[in-house]
Design an enzyme around this catalytic site. Structure first.
Site, PDB file in Angstrom:
ATOM      1  N   PRO A  17     -12.867 -11.830 -56.753  1.00 14.31           N
ATOM      2  CA  PRO A  17     -11.555 -11.190 -57.119  1.00 14.31           C
ATOM      3  C   PRO A  17     -10.088 -11.640 -56.537  1.00 14.31           C
ATOM      4  O   PRO A  17     -10.348 -11.893 -55.463  1.00 14.31           O
ATOM      5  CB  PRO A  17     -11.899  -9.828 -56.949  1.00 14.31           C
ATOM      6  N   ASN A  18      -9.232 -11.958 -57.457  1.00 14.95           N
ATOM      7  CA  ASN A  18      -8.025 -12.234 -57.004  1.00 14.95           C
ATOM      8  C   ASN A  18      -7.798 -13.678 -56.413  1.00 14.95           C
ATOM      9  O   ASN A  18      -6.480 -14.275 -56.400  1.00 14.95           O
ATOM     10  CB  ASN A  18      -7.391 -11.410 -55.796  1.00 14.95           C
ATOM     11  N   ARG A  25      -0.356 -15.920 -54.576  1.00  9.36           N
ATOM     12  CA  ARG A  25      -0.496 -14.523 -54.108  1.00  9.36           C
ATOM     13  C   ARG A  25      -0.386 -14.602 -52.270  1.00  9.36           C
ATOM     14  O   ARG A  25      -0.849 -15.210 -51.857  1.00  9.36           O
ATOM     15  CB  ARG A  25      -1.978 -14.129 -54.277  1.00  9.36           C
ATOM     16  N   TYR A  30      -2.434 -16.359 -47.592  1.00 10.66           N
ATOM     17  CA  TYR A  30      -3.439 -17.591 -48.103  1.00 10.66           C
ATOM     18  C   TYR A  30      -2.863 -18.952 -48.453  1.00 10.66           C
ATOM     19  O   TYR A  30      -3.794 -19.624 -49.028  1.00 10.66           O
ATOM     20  CB  TYR A  30      -3.715 -16.630 -49.382  1.00 10.66           C
ATOM     21  N   ASN A  81     -17.296 -17.528 -51.955  1.00 12.81           N
ATOM     22  CA  ASN A  81     -16.147 -16.751 -51.310  1.00 12.81           C
ATOM     23  C   ASN A  81     -16.005 -15.623 -52.169  1.00 12.81           C
ATOM     24  O   ASN A  81     -15.375 -15.558 -53.412  1.00 12.81           O
ATOM     25  CB  ASN A  81     -14.963 -17.453 -51.455  1.00 12.81           C
ATOM     26  N   ALA A  84     -12.722  -9.847 -51.790  1.00 15.86           N
ATOM     27  CA  ALA A  84     -12.933  -8.431 -51.079  1.00 15.86           C
ATOM     28  C   ALA A  84     -14.251  -7.627 -51.316  1.00 15.86           C
ATOM     29  O   ALA A  84     -15.011  -6.928 -50.636  1.00 15.86           O
ATOM     30  CB  ALA A  84     -12.004  -7.457 -51.693  1.00 15.86           C
ATOM     31  N   GLU A 105     -21.087 -18.736 -46.796  1.00 14.75           N
ATOM     32  CA  GLU A 105     -20.099 -18.023 -47.100  1.00 14.75           C
ATOM     33  C   GLU A 105     -18.600 -18.326 -46.350  1.00 14.75           C
ATOM     34  O   GLU A 105     -18.563 -19.146 -45.490  1.00 14.75           O
ATOM     35  CB  GLU A 105     -20.261 -16.514 -46.309  1.00 14.75           C
ATOM     36  N   HIS A 107     -14.045 -18.370 -46.393  1.00 19.55           N
ATOM     37  CA  HIS A 107     -13.062 -17.539 -46.548  1.00 19.55           C
ATOM     38  C   HIS A 107     -11.974 -18.361 -46.328  1.00 19.55           C
ATOM     39  O   HIS A 107     -11.853 -19.175 -45.171  1.00 19.55           O
ATOM     40  CB  HIS A 107     -13.179 -16.063 -45.501  1.00 19.55           C
ATOM     41  N   ARG A 114      -8.186  -9.772 -39.205  1.00 23.00           N
ATOM     42  CA  ARG A 114      -7.353  -9.233 -40.075  1.00 23.00           C
ATOM     43  C   ARG A 114      -7.874  -7.657 -39.914  1.00 23.00           C
ATOM     44  O   ARG A 114      -8.064  -7.366 -38.808  1.00 23.00           O
ATOM     45  CB  ARG A 114      -7.707  -9.620 -41.439  1.00 23.00           C
TER      46      ARG A 114
END
Lengths: 154, 154, 154, 154, 154, 154, 154, 154, 154, 154, 154, 154
Positions: A17-18, A25, A30, A81, A84, A105, A107, A114
């Site tokens: 998502p996103n 964004r 990012y 990835n 969230a 995985e 990111h 964070r």
């Protein structure tokens, strides 16, 4: 995820998502690279390393589960990835376990630096490796590492 | 950490407790590559990418703190595999913050797929990025990622 | 910790990891006074108050334990700034308990206004008093307070 | 840990921080027997049971890790009293796991009847057995039990 | 617990639930020695050391409480393996405190290396010592240690 | 808090519940010095250091909040011993933040060596510094430290 | 709390916030007896048992602290129903400890059968006894019990 | 619990593990009154208040459950001191709920001023009231309170 | 549990505390069917499915442990409704593990929709399956499921 | 809270500690509108909607409890901004429950986006509604919402 | 979310899972007003205040993320009632942060007076304000508050 | 879920993420029976018991919510195996509560004997019953139990 051809190593790249908003964004977090640019770069690297690569991005948890199911029999490994959903989705973890192919995985940011709710991944326990914090470069490193692993185990 | 020469990017590699045993220690977990072999490989990659590289390994927390202090003014970035200290040492985190150079946290194994007490790093919050789970290849990927970051920020 | 002379009150000052960098390390947090300047100031104050004073700084937990052992029979009280070890080291706490002399815990910053992992000291429960947040002045106040305590109990 | 001779069972005894003070440190808790006396008694028992025995004591975590590495290939089993490090040190646990010899965790006091932070050992999960609470006699019982185990498994 | 004779040191051995199955129950965990064999061995050791010994085994918590009450005035010390009740029974702890004789907690296995719910004993805080992980030998070591303690305190 | 005169540094001293009983309340914990004696001593020290000082003591949380409001515009800094409210009162913390003057948290005893519920202060995170454990002397040290801070920042 | 006469046992009864509303406040929980009726009944019982009794009720925490201070030297024991403050007020606990007279904690309802935040009292640890759940009768039982205790200890 | 006669209010008194030792068990905590003396006193009070009373004491949880079952139809209310089982036994709570008669929880000591594991009762949530801390007198007060409650509800 | 005959599948049904009251105990929660009626129904079903069945009910934890021991060699599987002990008894879990036959955990009510302390079973982790919430029918479904499992594995 | 006239809906507005400083206290968080200006605005809105309105502000918890008591019989509903007491005061919650009139919890800031200790309200569970984050406008919205609720239920 | 016209303030209203059932779903909790009626009312209010308004309702988390993406560049602010996702969805929080427009969190019920798992919102930390508990009126108040905020900041 | 006919009891069966892979996904955990085979078997059983049955499987949480909405007015009860969503989805729980028909939670495996994050169901508290651990047979038992419940309540 359609269109794998011939008998070379095939890698699927799943984004959650996103990530479709990448580049616009919260760029201070990012970066300004778009998802299309990342995919283009990965195609070049894959081609250099004699691998084939396919892409998918979904905002919905169920659609990601479905996309993972579709990788069965068509992919030899994956970069994931899950955005969230990485912090909570047992359904995605189950789907990855069900198809039983190695995945890394990925990111963009160092999730461990964070907010507290982002410092834990429920997917990581099922992954073979994890790369985070290099921005768009994270994907490329993960791809190189995964291909190295697959060759080693072959 | 002695012997940096000229004006190229300099990277320090710090390894923590028990990593001197690499290759013979629990090889089913950590693999059969020795630390010397990893260092050799990193020298080759660094040379290709026009970087200089130096190495240190200590079993003691205080000696690692000291080694980090020694990097000040002599290194532009670091790869840090603090081994078991990664899960608890605020002193090492403080030392890394004190010298204020970017570092990448590295682990041979995917620490997030291991025993609960190893799934958390107190260093990660101060790192720029993290790579784990690719065995000896983790170091090489971390080096490539760090150099890419340093170039980008230069 | 060598060199106590005659029969006056003797105070040992123990500093822990990273405090050797004082003055240049994260000066926006820890100030610009160096450890040497603090020691010089403490010598002056001790001399005014007819006390003798000695100093030690180590990055290693085991060396600090050893330094504390060496205070036995040679010091009447201590100021202890164990730095990051203050938040975790039972070994240092045990050493302080073993030699059974009163000590004051000292910190440059108000540790209770910092990150959560620094808001707890495992040494404080064994200390007679605690001073923090006055920067380099913390040491001087701690010294005055400790000497006042020692006189009172004498 | 040097000087093993011939082909008999060899046992290493590792003691951690503050145990060098034994006999004078908080005697109401730890008793008045010194470490030298304990070692002497263990030599006698080992000799009766046809075992060879060696000793090491360090205040530093890193030095204990190193001492454990040195046992590899030279010891058949170990008694480990890591003192305060028993409650926190993953590095020592890793070292013990790395050399893969059976060890018994030993404590002078019944750590489970003391302050909360001492009621948990991170080493115990890797040990074959645990003896605590008999004061200096704990070591002797642990030695007898370990030798009995080694014989049984031989 | 009947049948103490004369004026020698008397030790009671209390075993809790499921220990009557010893030797056939999950032998890969608990070994093949039966409770009767353990008792026989303890009789021999006690006799060597001029002690008298008695035995009881119950599956019920209340019966164990009663057996402990019966030790009052008839036993000088006890070995207690309360089995699964060790992890929860305040009633047994209260009974042991009520009769006020020293006891050693015994377990066949190293309970600290087992499932999380077995890594804590509510009895240990009231015990003088603890021995676990040596299989059937744990009892013998505990007996030797307890008799040594009783002699020392006499 | 009335009666500030002229243009010198002004310090307010706020004491919370039960401190009016000082000297007679649990003297084995809090000592035999009365609050009046402490105030007298602080007047002398303030006078030496060219500062003016005022005092207030209340048992009620709301009255302490009001007293802090009254310091606005009339005090340059404060010593605050909120007694038991230190462990829970966000209202007092808010009042101190609202008037935005630097304050030092003071306690007679070393609160970190007392019962668990007293080992945490909700005020400390808003304070510039903390002094505790020196008995009545804590106030004097806090006053010296605060004045030193104010001079440094002036 | 004024008006104690002669040399008989004197008991103070302290009631906290909202208890002035008794009889009309949530009668399905707290009953229809008013505080005045309870006080009348306690006067009768006290008189029967040759004790003198005094009453106070306050909504403010600081006023209760003050009322407790006023009991010093004038009361031999107390019944304390601190209402909602019972669950949080260290200041009231400190005041009760400071005056060092025995008190019984009283509640109309069985607080342990109510909402989780009411199932814990911070005062109970300093009380000699606790009675709750008998409605207005709780006070009478507490008075009888307290007088019995005082007689026993006299 | 046998022998209820005629049509008067009948109260059962249930005592749990270790209470048979009352008077000799840890007398500094539990006092020197025996259970027989308490029962005698309760008989007198019951007789004064026109109630009938019966007694039971068991060390076993299952036997207490059975005794509670036996109260059905034969008792109008109960005093329950389940001893150490009060802190954990859902089975006893279920039995009390099953027979649906009002009961008062009783303890000799103020359990809320003891060790942490004794500060919580799983029975209290099902009780109508609780009395603790008055020693043997706790029972008498509980009996008076319960009879008062039963009359009020009749 | 006596009286198994011939060579058919044999199932033991163990019921725990308070289940003897079934039908009259809190019928709004547990229904009006008695334990005898449930047993009768199970006999019919077992007979239809060519299985033999035996029953036991105890209020005591130790007696349940004993009953489970007695099943060894005489039962092929079991239905276990340990009542309130299901939420805490490691001793029963150990007994079930010791005899190593498959068992189904059964509850009349849906324990996961009840009070928090009933939402967890320590037995479930050792069971092959769990059925709850169908009232008396839960037993019948569990029996059918267990026999189906046993046939499948035969 | 005095001066309600005639038979219209009456609303009380209660403000807690530090709100008297509004407009000057930390204006970057709480804005520059004063409490008097908010009250003036609420009077206008109330008048438009045919409601009467009264105001109270106290720094003390006990005084707020008293003010709430005074609302009984004189107010039909309330707006409550208890400031910092909102996070902890059971006494205020009890007072609001005791007078049994509907109230809306109000905060100037979005308390859920602030420091952890402010993200929880103990009053909210007793309120009918909550409005926060609109600065001074929060009060007006809460008033409109409350009047709408009261009309609906009338 | 289509059909914004001209240059007026535009507000998007996002509703989450199960809100399509409004009016018929658990009306004792959520009321009888339908979502269509709420939307109609909001259109009237928006029109009065010169704002334009658009609506979306989805049961799927991914679809809500998508709808939020679509608001970018087309909405100036939003009302968000994410229903059950409010308590867990980082993906929705990320989407709201990504488009960087102010939003108000809305709930029909006072979520802080409901079951524990509903008393926490992961969205609230990113919202500018929160309104809950006024039923359908919550939306109207949130709209008025949001427009007031937007005007103020313009 | 279309096509219910006539006036017989109608049961809906909802399956969640990854259950479409049944039979091929991790067969050592989930068995080799496919979802189609399970559905076929349920059709036979339903037909025997005069019930009608319908099926739905979705990977997406929002689609499951929608499918549950569609059951309203068309189903009399449901079997729900929400897969991984069972451990976290309040949205599905809300949907089930909204349509207010009885449902049984079903799982192939005994979720209470798996990884910690799978040992808790957020749906179970709203279910009437739960069956797990019988593999594909779980569904059949749940269907029989549910129909029995519906008949009983009719």
């Amino acid at each position: 995820m359609a269109g794998w051809s011939g008998r070379v190593v095939k890698i699927a790249v799943i984004n959650g998502p996103n990530l479709n908003l990448l580049g616009t964004r919260e760029p201070e977090i990012y970066g300004t690279t778009t998802l299309a640019q990342i995919e283009e770069r990965l195609r070049v690297v894959a081609s250099e390393l004699n691998a084939e690569i396919g892409f998918a991005q979904y905002n919905g948890e169920g659609e990601i589960v479905g996309a993972i199911h579709d990788m069965r029999g068509t992919a030899d490994g994956a970069l994931v990835n899950a955005g969230a959903y990485a912090h909570s989705s047992l359904a995605i973890r189950d789907a990855l376990a069900a198809i039983a192919i190695p995945f890394v995985e990925v990111h963009l940011t160092n999730i461990f630096a964070r907010e507290p709710e982002r410092r834990r991944s429920v997917l990581a326990g099922a992954a073979v490796a994890l790369v985070c914090g290099f921005g768009a470069v994270s994907y490329e490193l993960a791809l190189r590492g995964l291909l190295s692993k697959l060759k080693q185990d072959a």
